[in-house]
Enzyme design. Structure first.
Site, short mmCIF file in Angstrom:
data_model
loop_
_atom_site.label_atom_id
_atom_site.label_comp_id
_atom_site.label_asym_id
_atom_site.label_seq_id
_atom_site.Cartn_x
_atom_site.Cartn_y
_atom_site.Cartn_z
N GLY A 45 0.82 -1.21 0.00
CA GLY A 45 0.00 0.00 0.00
C GLY A 45 0.85 1.25 0.00
N CYS A 46 0.24 2.36 0.38
CA CYS A 46 0.96 3.63 0.41
C CYS A 46 2.18 3.53 1.31
CB CYS A 46 0.02 4.73 0.92
SG CYS A 46 0.81 6.35 1.08
N PHE A 47 3.32 3.99 0.79
CA PHE A 47 4.55 3.83 1.57
C PHE A 47 4.62 4.70 2.81
CE2 PHE A 47 6.55 6.10 -2.40
CZ PHE A 47 5.82 7.25 -2.16
#
Length: 225
Positions: free
Chosen positions: A56-58
């Site tokens: 997912g979003c880092f």
């Protein structure tokens, strides 16, 4: 191609639509993830090793591992594609082959690779979501372990098999285990994003709970640094 601001707007809109159905760390807060049966040993001397994961979003992955004891640094970036397209605007199209990833530099005398993966599967993301995490959708948000050695590959594959056999999750684990070809650090404004923007609705809803559950589930591994 999406600008940074347009992506944030889209994410907030999606979060509003999904409401209670959007995944958050709290949904699996009480799930017990076992220790890996196969792991690297704790070393007797200090050193630096790296692990690269995507889920997912880092922003959230980086925030979690920045609070894990034994982790020296966590860097947001891109893996899975080429150097020439390792830019946020391009990666956000989902057409470059990259995944938003985090490179974890850790001291193997303090924490093992398998323990990092336990955190990864427990509180950092949901390994049963295919090409998405919560409000973020696309192949750039896939769940992946980018191994840098045969030992890392062996530990990761064995751990996934262990979790599947134990039926830890209600759905199959979709995490890919693939060789690390390269890691490209993300732009400066992505680094330490959760720390710099703690009041951002996206961080409050999606990422802060992950760090809170890390502290609750792994008190021996949590650090407030």
């Amino acid at each position: 191609m999406f600008s940074f601001l347009s992506r944030l707007s889209a994410m907030f809109f999606t979060m509003t639509l999904l409401g209670a159905t959007a995944w958050s760390a709290g949904d699996r807060a009480n799930t017990t993830i076992p220790n890996p049966a196969i792991d690297a040993p704790i070393t007797t001397t200090k050193a630096e090793q790296t692990a690269v994961v995507a889920g997912g979003c880092f922003w959230g992955i980086q925030a979690v591992f920045q609070h894990v004891k034994g982790v020296i640094s966590a860097t947001s970036g891109y893996s899975g594609g080429s150097a020439k397209t390792a830019e946020y605007e391009l990666v956000s199209t989902g057409e470059t082959g990259h995944a938003e990833s985090v490179k974890i530099t850790y001291d193997p005398s303090q924490i093992t690779y398998g323990q990092l993966l336990r955190v990864f599967f427990s509180v950092a993301h949901d390994p049963t979501q295919l090409n998405r995490q919560g409000p973020d959708e696309g192949t750039q948000y896939r769940s992946s372990i980018f191994y840098g050695s045969d030992e890392q590959k062996r530990i990761a594959e064995a751990y996934i098999a262990q979790l599947e056999k134990a039926k830890v999750f209600p759905h199959p684990v979709v995490t890919q285990v693939v060789p690390l070809k390269a890691f490209y650090p993300a732009e400066a404004y992505h680094q330490d994003y959760a720390a710099h923007h703690p009041n951002s609705p996206y961080i409050v809803y999606n990422d802060a709970p992950k760090v809170a559950h890390l502290r609750k589930q792994f008190p021996d591994l949590y650090t407030g640094k």
